[in-house]
Design a protein around this motif. Structure first.
Motif, PDB file in Angstrom:
ATOM      1  N   ILE A  93       0.861  -1.181   0.000  1.00 38.80           N
ATOM      2  CA  ILE A  93       0.000   0.000   0.000  1.00 38.80           C
ATOM      3  C   ILE A  93       0.899   1.233   0.000  1.00 38.80           C
ATOM      4  O   ILE A  93       1.742   1.395   0.891  1.00 38.80           O
ATOM      5  CB  ILE A  93      -0.943   0.027   1.211  1.00 38.80           C
ATOM      6  CG1 ILE A  93      -1.724  -1.287   1.317  1.00 38.80           C
ATOM      7  CG2 ILE A  93      -1.919   1.199   1.107  1.00 38.80           C
ATOM      8  CD1 ILE A  93      -2.651  -1.351   2.518  1.00 38.80           C
ATOM      9  N   HIS A  94       0.726   2.076  -0.995  1.00 35.96           N
ATOM     10  CA  HIS A  94       1.549   3.275  -1.148  1.00 35.96           C
ATOM     11  C   HIS A  94       0.771   4.499  -0.668  1.00 35.96           C
ATOM     12  O   HIS A  94      -0.348   4.743  -1.120  1.00 35.96           O
ATOM     13  CB  HIS A  94       1.953   3.450  -2.613  1.00 35.96           C
ATOM     14  CG  HIS A  94       2.751   4.690  -2.873  1.00 35.96           C
ATOM     15  ND1 HIS A  94       4.029   4.865  -2.403  1.00 35.96           N
ATOM     16  CD2 HIS A  94       2.451   5.835  -3.554  1.00 35.96           C
ATOM     17  CE1 HIS A  94       4.486   6.041  -2.775  1.00 35.96           C
ATOM     18  NE2 HIS A  94       3.550   6.651  -3.476  1.00 35.96           N
ATOM     19  N   PHE A  95       1.374   5.256   0.243  1.00 34.07           N
ATOM     20  CA  PHE A  95       0.770   6.472   0.793  1.00 34.07           C
ATOM     21  C   PHE A  95       1.597   7.673   0.339  1.00 34.07           C
ATOM     22  O   PHE A  95       2.816   7.708   0.520  1.00 34.07           O
ATOM     23  CB  PHE A  95       0.729   6.422   2.323  1.00 34.07           C
ATOM     24  CG  PHE A  95      -0.157   5.348   2.885  1.00 34.07           C
ATOM     25  CD1 PHE A  95      -1.478   5.614   3.216  1.00 34.07           C
ATOM     26  CD2 PHE A  95       0.336   4.068   3.085  1.00 34.07           C
ATOM     27  CE1 PHE A  95      -2.295   4.619   3.732  1.00 34.07           C
ATOM     28  CE2 PHE A  95      -0.478   3.070   3.607  1.00 34.07           C
ATOM     29  CZ  PHE A  95      -1.792   3.343   3.925  1.00 34.07           C
TER      30      PHE A  95
ATOM     31  N   ILE B 132      -3.587   7.187  -2.247  1.00 34.66           N
ATOM     32  CA  ILE B 132      -3.420   5.846  -1.697  1.00 34.66           C
ATOM     33  C   ILE B 132      -3.525   4.857  -2.855  1.00 34.66           C
ATOM     34  O   ILE B 132      -4.528   4.823  -3.565  1.00 34.66           O
ATOM     35  CB  ILE B 132      -4.479   5.533  -0.628  1.00 34.66           C
ATOM     36  CG1 ILE B 132      -4.362   6.521   0.538  1.00 34.66           C
ATOM     37  CG2 ILE B 132      -4.335   4.099  -0.127  1.00 34.66           C
ATOM     38  CD1 ILE B 132      -5.423   6.323   1.617  1.00 34.66           C
ATOM     39  N   SER B 133      -2.476   4.065  -3.038  1.00 32.88           N
ATOM     40  CA  SER B 133      -2.430   3.122  -4.157  1.00 32.88           C
ATOM     41  C   SER B 133      -2.038   1.742  -3.654  1.00 32.88           C
ATOM     42  O   SER B 133      -1.208   1.618  -2.752  1.00 32.88           O
ATOM     43  CB  SER B 133      -1.414   3.580  -5.214  1.00 32.88           C
ATOM     44  OG  SER B 133      -1.709   4.886  -5.674  1.00 32.88           O
ATOM     45  N   PHE B 134      -2.636   0.730  -4.237  1.00 29.76           N
ATOM     46  CA  PHE B 134      -2.302  -0.657  -3.931  1.00 29.76           C
ATOM     47  C   PHE B 134      -1.473  -1.193  -5.099  1.00 29.76           C
ATOM     48  O   PHE B 134      -1.980  -1.343  -6.217  1.00 29.76           O
ATOM     49  CB  PHE B 134      -3.566  -1.487  -3.737  1.00 29.76           C
ATOM     50  CG  PHE B 134      -4.364  -1.091  -2.526  1.00 29.76           C
ATOM     51  CD1 PHE B 134      -4.261  -1.802  -1.340  1.00 29.76           C
ATOM     52  CD2 PHE B 134      -5.224  -0.001  -2.570  1.00 29.76           C
ATOM     53  CE1 PHE B 134      -4.992  -1.431  -0.226  1.00 29.76           C
ATOM     54  CE2 PHE B 134      -5.960   0.376  -1.460  1.00 29.76           C
ATOM     55  CZ  PHE B 134      -5.841  -0.345  -0.280  1.00 29.76           C
ATOM     56  N   GLN B 135      -0.209  -1.457  -4.839  1.00 28.96           N
ATOM     57  CA  GLN B 135       0.718  -1.891  -5.872  1.00 28.96           C
ATOM     58  C   GLN B 135       0.938  -3.390  -5.770  1.00 28.96           C
ATOM     59  O   GLN B 135       1.107  -3.920  -4.678  1.00 28.96           O
ATOM     60  CB  GLN B 135       2.050  -1.141  -5.740  1.00 28.96           C
ATOM     61  CG  GLN B 135       1.896   0.367  -5.786  1.00 28.96           C
ATOM     62  CD  GLN B 135       3.184   1.100  -5.498  1.00 28.96           C
ATOM     63  OE1 GLN B 135       4.166   0.501  -5.061  1.00 28.96           O
ATOM     64  NE2 GLN B 135       3.202   2.393  -5.740  1.00 28.96           N
ATOM     65  N   MET B 136       0.949  -4.050  -6.922  1.00 32.76           N
ATOM     66  CA  MET B 136       1.082  -5.503  -6.966  1.00 32.76           C
ATOM     67  C   MET B 136       2.416  -5.899  -7.577  1.00 32.76           C
ATOM     68  O   MET B 136       2.925  -5.233  -8.482  1.00 32.76           O
ATOM     69  CB  MET B 136      -0.056  -6.096  -7.793  1.00 32.76           C
ATOM     70  CG  MET B 136      -1.433  -5.912  -7.176  1.00 32.76           C
ATOM     71  SD  MET B 136      -1.779  -7.154  -5.934  1.00 32.76           S
ATOM     72  CE  MET B 136      -2.062  -8.570  -6.989  1.00 32.76           C
ATOM     73  N   GLU B 137       2.958  -6.998  -7.083  1.00 32.42           N
ATOM     74  CA  GLU B 137       4.143  -7.634  -7.656  1.00 32.42           C
ATOM     75  C   GLU B 137       3.872  -9.131  -7.757  1.00 32.42           C
ATOM     76  O   GLU B 137       3.021  -9.668  -7.052  1.00 32.42           O
ATOM     77  CB  GLU B 137       5.386  -7.369  -6.804  1.00 32.42           C
ATOM     78  CG  GLU B 137       5.784  -5.896  -6.719  1.00 32.42           C
ATOM     79  CD  GLU B 137       7.026  -5.686  -5.880  1.00 32.42           C
ATOM     80  OE1 GLU B 137       7.645  -6.700  -5.470  1.00 32.42           O
ATOM     81  OE2 GLU B 137       7.383  -4.524  -5.606  1.00 32.42           O
ATOM     82  N   ASN B 138       4.616  -9.788  -8.635  1.00 36.21           N
ATOM     83  CA  ASN B 138       4.454 -11.230  -8.851  1.00 36.21           C
ATOM     84  C   ASN B 138       2.987 -11.585  -9.116  1.00 36.21           C
ATOM     85  O   ASN B 138       2.455 -12.555  -8.573  1.00 36.21           O
ATOM     86  CB  ASN B 138       4.960 -12.025  -7.626  1.00 36.21           C
ATOM     87  CG  ASN B 138       5.001 -13.512  -7.882  1.00 36.21           C
ATOM     88  OD1 ASN B 138       5.311 -13.969  -8.975  1.00 36.21           O
ATOM     89  ND2 ASN B 138       4.658 -14.297  -6.875  1.00 36.21           N
ATOM     90  N   HIS B 139       2.345 -10.828  -9.963  1.00 38.25           N
ATOM     91  CA  HIS B 139       0.910 -11.040 -10.224  1.00 38.25           C
ATOM     92  C   HIS B 139       0.615 -11.411 -11.674  1.00 38.25           C
ATOM     93  O   HIS B 139      -0.548 -11.414 -12.088  1.00 38.25           O
ATOM     94  CB  HIS B 139       0.109  -9.789  -9.842  1.00 38.25           C
ATOM     95  CG  HIS B 139       0.423  -8.583 -10.674  1.00 38.25           C
ATOM     96  ND1 HIS B 139      -0.454  -8.073 -11.606  1.00 38.25           N
ATOM     97  CD2 HIS B 139       1.518  -7.790 -10.727  1.00 38.25           C
ATOM     98  CE1 HIS B 139       0.082  -7.024 -12.191  1.00 38.25           C
ATOM     99  NE2 HIS B 139       1.287  -6.827 -11.669  1.00 38.25           N
ATOM    100  N   GLU B 140       1.670 -11.722 -12.449  1.00 37.74           N
ATOM    101  CA  GLU B 140       1.452 -12.114 -13.836  1.00 37.74           C
ATOM    102  C   GLU B 140       2.351 -13.293 -14.209  1.00 37.74           C
ATOM    103  O   GLU B 140       3.504 -13.375 -13.770  1.00 37.74           O
ATOM    104  CB  GLU B 140       1.753 -10.939 -14.787  1.00 37.74           C
ATOM    105  CG  GLU B 140       0.813  -9.765 -14.664  1.00 37.74           C
ATOM    106  CD  GLU B 140       1.180  -8.639 -15.612  1.00 37.74           C
ATOM    107  OE1 GLU B 140       0.380  -7.694 -15.744  1.00 37.74           O
ATOM    108  OE2 GLU B 140       2.274  -8.687 -16.217  1.00 37.74           O
ATOM    109  N   ILE B 141       1.808 -14.181 -15.016  1.00 39.24           N
ATOM    110  CA  ILE B 141       2.581 -15.257 -15.627  1.00 39.24           C
ATOM    111  C   ILE B 141       2.402 -15.113 -17.134  1.00 39.24           C
ATOM    112  O   ILE B 141       1.286 -15.228 -17.641  1.00 39.24           O
ATOM    113  CB  ILE B 141       2.106 -16.652 -15.170  1.00 39.24           C
ATOM    114  CG1 ILE B 141       2.077 -16.737 -13.638  1.00 39.24           C
ATOM    115  CG2 ILE B 141       3.009 -17.741 -15.733  1.00 39.24           C
ATOM    116  CD1 ILE B 141       1.460 -18.027 -13.126  1.00 39.24           C
ATOM    117  N   ILE B 142       3.494 -14.841 -17.850  1.00 36.81           N
ATOM    118  CA  ILE B 142       3.420 -14.556 -19.281  1.00 36.81           C
ATOM    119  C   ILE B 142       4.271 -15.562 -20.049  1.00 36.81           C
ATOM    120  O   ILE B 142       5.414 -15.840 -19.661  1.00 36.81           O
ATOM    121  CB  ILE B 142       3.892 -13.129 -19.586  1.00 36.81           C
ATOM    122  CG1 ILE B 142       3.000 -12.110 -18.860  1.00 36.81           C
ATOM    123  CG2 ILE B 142       3.886 -12.859 -21.083  1.00 36.81           C
ATOM    124  CD1 ILE B 142       3.435 -10.670 -19.063  1.00 36.81           C
TER     125      ILE B 142
END
Length: 391
Positions: free
Chosen positions: A170-172, A287-297
């Motif tokens: 969560i980015h503030f 306020i932003s919710f940032q995702m990592e490791n959320h894609e398989i390509i």
């Protein structure tokens, strides 16, 4: 080839709110109740100033129009069970009712000798999972392995192997704008000296930090969801989608599985915004919710496919304006599988209300930085990572 569609998984910016005083006389000190406890979640979700405060956007689209793939394993694909027989379904060793659960084994009593002889032995040595080559990036994994581009079974297993839980932060970010006026002297058409005041507005960062919530993401996948075929309406399984990808001869084809987290982002964002406002900060809040490791390509190993993703070639096409011709051609020619039709579902191990109750004081304390109206002496949480603003 285009800019990334979503920089954030979910984001909301609350503009500065007016106070009882005029904007030219902002309070130079926090209100008297700045040290009071943040409001409880139920009150923060529906603030008293809801009429003036803009509402966060609705949650990301759920699984409307998607169908659960019942053929996918009901456990976390990243952690294969030793009691699974793959295509034959789960196998129960020595079941209570005397019936083996794997269809090809039949009934234990009629095949007791075979069961006693082979029970507990490992799988045949000629069958093993293929370990495809891949590259790990911030958003997940990318593979151009030739074998999974030709073997649908290996492709399915690759998706299962890397369908591990995503990471979320969560980015503030809080900021305000200041306008300065500079006097510039110029001469008009008559040669007279004229002085003009030109405004210059700059952004001042008040707080900027990330709050990691990786540990609150469940380690168990809730299932694979696929949209029906838009032409035939057929409900496809993950295996069917992989078969379609393998049969496609397009050298620019891509297959993508997206991991989505089920949480009330809208309600939590509103509650967090209200709590920060109540602490005495009336400026802009993002306020932003940032995702990592959320894609398989998965992509092909063709040279043209590699050239398109090469950053130096992309830069050359950009400065020479060749992208005006090539980008539309590539966009129309590229064949995409699963980009908006394939996703895996993940839950949080904690509700929004409980997470808010556990961490809201840490969030508010972290917002009390050097440029805001107040300063905090509270110890910083190990979950908080500041982005260069505070030292």
């Amino acid at each position: 080839m285009s800019k990334k569609e979503n920089a954030f998984y979910y984001s909301f910016t609350s503009p500065s709110v007016p106070t009882s005083s005029s904007s030219s006389s902002r309070p130079s000190a926090p209100p008297e109740n700045m040290d009071s406890a943040p409001p409880p979640y139920d009150e923060a979700v529906i603030p008293s100033s809801a009429a003036a405060e803009p509402s966060p956007p609705p949650n990301r689209p759920s699984y409307d129009g998607y169908v659960l793939d019942s053929s996918s394993p009901p456990f976390n694909p990243g952690l294969p069970s030793q009691n699974s027989t793959g295509d034959y379904g789960p196998y129960i060793d020595n079941p209570a009712d005397g019936q083996a659960n794997a269809p090809l084994l039949g009934d234990i009593q009629s095949r007791s000798e075979e069961y006693e002889e082979f029970a507990g032995r490992p799988a045949p040595p000629n069958y093993s999972l293929y370990r495809a080559k891949y590259k790990t990036v911030k958003d997940g994994v990318i593979s151009r392995d030739k074998h999974i581009n030709n073997d649908p079974e290996a492709l399915v297993q690759f998706l299962y192997q890397h369908n591990t839980r995503p990471r979320m932060t969560i980015h503030f970010y809080g900021y305000h704008e200041e306008t300065e006026y500079n006097t510039i002297s110029t001469r008009n058409s008559d040669g007279e000296l004229v002085q003009e005041r030109q405004p210059t507005t700059r952004r001042i960062d008040d707080f900027n930090f990330d709050f990691k919530v990786d540990d609150e993401v469940s380690t168990t996948c809730q299932g694979i969801y696929i949209t029906p075929d838009k032409n035939t309406g057929e409900n496809k399984t993950l295996r069917d989608l992989c078969n379609d990808y393998i049969r496609e001869k397009n050298i620019l084809k891509e297959l993508k599985l997206t991991k989505e987290i089920n949480w009330d982002f809208s309600g939590l964002t509103r509650a967090l915004t209200t709590a920060i406002r109540n602490s005495g900060f009336y400026e802009n809040i993002e306020i932003s919710f940032q995702m990592e490791n959320h894609e398989i390509i998965v992509k092909t190993d063709h040279d043209i496919s590699r050239w398109i993703d090469n950053k130096y070639i992309r830069f050359f096409f950009f400065i020479t304006f060749l992208w005006v011709i090539t980008w539309p051609i590539i966009w129309f020619y590229r064949k995409r599988f699963g980009h908006k039709t394939l996703k895996s579902s993940w839950n949080m191990t904690i509700s929004e209300r409980d997470w808010y109750a556990m961490h809201i004081q840490e969030v508010v304390n972290s917002c009390k930085g050097t440029n805001v109206f107040f300063r905090s002496n509270n110890p910083r949480s190990p979950n908080v990572r500041f982005n260069g603003l505070f030292r």
